[in-house]
Design a protein around this motif. Structure first.
Motif, PDB file in Angstrom:
ATOM      1  N   MET A 110      68.921 -12.926 -21.083  1.00 51.82           N
ATOM      2  CA  MET A 110      69.016 -13.479 -22.438  1.00 51.82           C
ATOM      3  C   MET A 110      68.974 -15.004 -22.417  1.00 51.82           C
ATOM      4  SD  MET A 110      69.016 -11.125 -24.668  1.00 51.82           S
ATOM      5  CE  MET A 110      69.676 -11.897 -26.121  1.00 51.82           C
ATOM      6  N   ARG A 111      69.574 -15.614 -21.404  1.00 53.19           N
ATOM      7  CA  ARG A 111      69.505 -17.074 -21.273  1.00 53.19           C
ATOM      8  C   ARG A 111      68.070 -17.524 -21.091  1.00 53.19           C
ATOM      9  NH1 ARG A 111      73.887 -18.867 -16.919  1.00 53.19           N
ATOM     10  NH2 ARG A 111      73.093 -16.966 -16.037  1.00 53.19           N
ATOM     11  N   LEU A 112      67.329 -16.790 -20.273  1.00 58.40           N
ATOM     12  CA  LEU A 112      65.920 -17.155 -20.041  1.00 58.40           C
ATOM     13  C   LEU A 112      65.098 -16.993 -21.322  1.00 58.40           C
ATOM     14  CD1 LEU A 112      65.372 -15.561 -16.522  1.00 58.40           C
ATOM     15  CD2 LEU A 112      65.676 -17.969 -17.085  1.00 58.40           C
ATOM     16  N   VAL A 113      65.372 -15.941 -22.075  1.00 58.46           N
ATOM     17  CA  VAL A 113      64.663 -15.735 -23.339  1.00 58.46           C
ATOM     18  C   VAL A 113      65.002 -16.850 -24.325  1.00 58.46           C
ATOM     19  CG1 VAL A 113      64.526 -14.213 -25.355  1.00 58.46           C
ATOM     20  CG2 VAL A 113      64.400 -13.248 -23.063  1.00 58.46           C
ATOM     21  N   ALA A 114      66.268 -17.225 -24.403  1.00 57.23           N
ATOM     22  CA  ALA A 114      66.673 -18.301 -25.311  1.00 57.23           C
ATOM     23  C   ALA A 114      66.030 -19.626 -24.908  1.00 57.23           C
ATOM     24  CB  ALA A 114      68.195 -18.435 -25.330  1.00 57.23           C
ATOM     25  N   ALA A 115      65.996 -19.913 -23.614  1.00 63.18           N
ATOM     26  CA  ALA A 115      65.368 -21.149 -23.142  1.00 63.18           C
ATOM     27  C   ALA A 115      63.865 -21.137 -23.425  1.00 63.18           C
ATOM     28  CB  ALA A 115      65.619 -21.326 -21.645  1.00 63.18           C
ATOM     29  N   ALA A 116      63.220 -19.994 -23.224  1.00 62.34           N
ATOM     30  CA  ALA A 116      61.789 -19.893 -23.509  1.00 62.34           C
ATOM     31  C   ALA A 116      61.511 -20.082 -24.996  1.00 62.34           C
ATOM     32  CB  ALA A 116      61.263 -18.537 -23.036  1.00 62.34           C
ATOM     33  N   ALA A 117      62.382 -19.546 -25.836  1.00 67.32           N
ATOM     34  CA  ALA A 117      62.202 -19.714 -27.283  1.00 67.32           C
ATOM     35  C   ALA A 117      62.340 -21.176 -27.690  1.00 67.32           C
ATOM     36  CB  ALA A 117      63.218 -18.847 -28.034  1.00 67.32           C
ATOM     37  N   VAL A 118      63.319 -21.867 -27.112  1.00 71.62           N
ATOM     38  CA  VAL A 118      63.497 -23.284 -27.424  1.00 71.62           C
ATOM     39  C   VAL A 118      62.283 -24.086 -26.957  1.00 71.62           C
ATOM     40  CG1 VAL A 118      64.868 -25.334 -26.848  1.00 71.62           C
ATOM     41  CG2 VAL A 118      66.009 -23.207 -27.457  1.00 71.62           C
ATOM     42  N   ILE A 119      61.812 -23.809 -25.763  1.00 75.25           N
ATOM     43  CA  ILE A 119      60.639 -24.519 -25.235  1.00 75.25           C
ATOM     44  C   ILE A 119      59.414 -24.234 -26.091  1.00 75.25           C
ATOM     45  CG2 ILE A 119      59.045 -24.606 -23.279  1.00 75.25           C
ATOM     46  CD1 ILE A 119      61.527 -24.229 -21.474  1.00 75.25           C
ATOM     47  N   ALA A 120      59.239 -22.983 -26.524  1.00 76.47           N
ATOM     48  CA  ALA A 120      58.090 -22.632 -27.363  1.00 76.47           C
ATOM     49  C   ALA A 120      58.144 -23.356 -28.710  1.00 76.47           C
ATOM     50  CB  ALA A 120      58.049 -21.123 -27.577  1.00 76.47           C
ATOM     51  N   VAL A 121      59.316 -23.403 -29.320  1.00 76.97           N
ATOM     52  CA  VAL A 121      59.440 -24.086 -30.616  1.00 76.97           C
ATOM     53  C   VAL A 121      59.157 -25.569 -30.473  1.00 76.97           C
ATOM     54  CG1 VAL A 121      61.118 -24.762 -32.384  1.00 76.97           C
ATOM     55  CG2 VAL A 121      60.982 -22.391 -31.646  1.00 76.97           C
ATOM     56  N   VAL A 122      59.717 -26.191 -29.441  1.00 80.67           N
ATOM     57  CA  VAL A 122      59.480 -27.625 -29.229  1.00 80.67           C
ATOM     58  C   VAL A 122      58.011 -27.869 -28.919  1.00 80.67           C
ATOM     59  CG1 VAL A 122      59.997 -29.561 -27.678  1.00 80.67           C
ATOM     60  CG2 VAL A 122      61.846 -28.137 -28.545  1.00 80.67           C
ATOM     61  N   GLY A 123      57.425 -27.023 -28.093  1.00 80.74           N
ATOM     62  CA  GLY A 123      56.013 -27.186 -27.749  1.00 80.74           C
ATOM     63  C   GLY A 123      55.092 -27.030 -28.948  1.00 80.74           C
ATOM     64  N   LEU A 124      55.319 -25.991 -29.749  1.00 84.66           N
ATOM     65  CA  LEU A 124      54.473 -25.788 -30.927  1.00 84.66           C
ATOM     66  C   LEU A 124      54.633 -26.903 -31.945  1.00 84.66           C
ATOM     67  CD1 LEU A 124      54.837 -21.943 -31.462  1.00 84.66           C
ATOM     68  CD2 LEU A 124      52.796 -23.177 -30.754  1.00 84.66           C
ATOM     69  N   THR A 125      55.856 -27.377 -32.113  1.00 84.21           N
ATOM     70  CA  THR A 125      56.087 -28.467 -33.059  1.00 84.21           C
ATOM     71  C   THR A 125      55.401 -29.743 -32.599  1.00 84.21           C
ATOM     72  OG1 THR A 125      58.228 -27.498 -33.628  1.00 84.21           O
ATOM     73  CG2 THR A 125      57.868 -29.794 -34.249  1.00 84.21           C
ATOM     74  N   SER A 126      55.561 -30.088 -31.335  1.00 79.76           N
ATOM     75  CA  SER A 126      54.914 -31.310 -30.842  1.00 79.76           C
ATOM     76  C   SER A 126      53.399 -31.164 -30.852  1.00 79.76           C
ATOM     77  CB  SER A 126      55.426 -31.658 -29.447  1.00 79.76           C
ATOM     78  OG  SER A 126      55.100 -30.625 -28.543  1.00 79.76           O
ATOM     79  N   TRP A 127      52.883 -29.988 -30.539  1.00 77.01           N
ATOM     80  CA  TRP A 127      51.432 -29.781 -30.579  1.00 77.01           C
ATOM     81  C   TRP A 127      50.905 -29.961 -32.005  1.00 77.01           C
ATOM     82  CZ3 TRP A 127      48.530 -25.901 -33.012  1.00 77.01           C
ATOM     83  CH2 TRP A 127      47.182 -25.888 -32.684  1.00 77.01           C
ATOM     84  N   ALA A 128      51.631 -29.416 -32.981  1.00 81.20           N
ATOM     85  CA  ALA A 128      51.201 -29.538 -34.373  1.00 81.20           C
ATOM     86  C   ALA A 128      51.226 -30.988 -34.833  1.00 81.20           C
ATOM     87  CB  ALA A 128      52.086 -28.685 -35.272  1.00 81.20           C
ATOM     88  N   ILE A 129      52.231 -31.741 -34.401  1.00 85.66           N
ATOM     89  CA  ILE A 129      52.319 -33.149 -34.809  1.00 85.66           C
ATOM     90  C   ILE A 129      51.204 -33.968 -34.177  1.00 85.66           C
ATOM     91  CG2 ILE A 129      53.724 -35.245 -34.555  1.00 85.66           C
ATOM     92  CD1 ILE A 129      56.187 -33.420 -34.902  1.00 85.66           C
ATOM     93  N   PHE A 130      50.993 -33.814 -32.886  1.00 85.19           N
ATOM     94  CA  PHE A 130      49.985 -34.630 -32.206  1.00 85.19           C
ATOM     95  C   PHE A 130      48.569 -34.135 -32.460  1.00 85.19           C
ATOM     96  CE2 PHE A 130      53.706 -35.504 -29.431  1.00 85.19           C
ATOM     97  CZ  PHE A 130      53.837 -36.832 -29.788  1.00 85.19           C
ATOM     98  N   ASN A 131      48.407 -32.888 -32.795  1.00 87.44           N
ATOM     99  CA  ASN A 131      47.072 -32.338 -33.028  1.00 87.44           C
ATOM    100  C   ASN A 131      46.569 -32.660 -34.428  1.00 87.44           C
ATOM    101  OD1 ASN A 131      45.170 -31.158 -31.492  1.00 87.44           O
ATOM    102  ND2 ASN A 131      45.672 -29.063 -32.052  1.00 87.44           N
ATOM    103  N   ARG A 132      47.441 -33.050 -35.304  1.00 91.54           N
ATOM    104  CA  ARG A 132      47.037 -33.346 -36.670  1.00 91.54           C
ATOM    105  C   ARG A 132      46.043 -34.498 -36.716  1.00 91.54           C
ATOM    106  NH1 ARG A 132      51.762 -34.525 -40.724  1.00 91.54           N
ATOM    107  NH2 ARG A 132      52.727 -34.545 -38.712  1.00 91.54           N
ATOM    108  N   THR A 133      46.228 -35.520 -35.899  1.00 85.01           N
ATOM    109  CA  THR A 133      45.324 -36.674 -35.910  1.00 85.01           C
ATOM    110  C   THR A 133      44.004 -36.346 -35.229  1.00 85.01           C
ATOM    111  OG1 THR A 133      46.305 -37.493 -33.882  1.00 85.01           O
ATOM    112  CG2 THR A 133      47.211 -38.324 -35.950  1.00 85.01           C
ATOM    113  N   VAL A 134      43.998 -35.436 -34.273  1.00 81.58           N
ATOM    114  CA  VAL A 134      42.769 -35.099 -33.561  1.00 81.58           C
ATOM    115  C   VAL A 134      41.860 -34.235 -34.424  1.00 81.58           C
ATOM    116  CG1 VAL A 134      41.872 -33.966 -31.497  1.00 81.58           C
ATOM    117  CG2 VAL A 134      43.967 -35.298 -31.365  1.00 81.58           C
TER     118      VAL A 134
END
Length: 134
Positions: free
Chosen positions: A63-87
């Motif tokens: 469950m810890r690994l799943v929670a960590a993966a979820a946090v990483i996925a949310v941060v990754g998708l959010t940062s990708w959406a922010i930086f990809n908007r200009t491209v």
């Protein structure tokens, strides 16, 4: 023996004690004890419910690994959406942008159904032009 002790013994000898068991008192004490126990147990359950989910996640390795993966996925998708908007925007120069805006304005004013339109065009130097100039 001093006078105070004698006085105390006289008082004690005149007193009568009821040493028979009182069942009403025993029942009342039992009810109070059960009520106190129930209150304590309810408080413990309430506290365990509040920390139960987080504790269950943190004590279980998968469950810890799943929670960590979820946090990483949310941060990754959010940062990708922010930086990809200009491209995703088409790269065009300021001159091309001005030309497109003027053409759109002329097509709007060419018809006879328009009563009143106010138009303002602001052109700023693009970051893409600065890159190309370097």
């Amino acid at each position: 023996m001093n006078p105070n002790e004698r006085k105390f013994e006289e008082l004690m000898s005149k007193m009568t004690f009821d040493d028979k068991p009182d069942y009403r008192h025993r029942d009342k004490l039992e009810q109070e004890l059960l009520a106190a126990f129930a209150r304590r147990q309810w408080q413990q359950e309430k506290q365990s419910r509040q920390t139960g989910v987080w504790r269950a996640i943190m004590q279980n390795r998968p469950m810890r690994l799943v929670a960590a993966a979820a946090v990483i996925a949310v941060v990754g998708l959010t940062s990708w959406a922010i930086f990809n908007r200009t491209v995703e925007r088409p790269m065009m120069s300021s001159i091309e942008l001005l030309a497109k805006a003027q053409a759109a304005e002329k097509t709007l004013f060419a018809g006879d159904k328009i009563v009143h339109i106010m138009s303002e065009i602001s052109v700023y130097r693009s970051q893409y032009n600065r890159r190309a100039a370097k």
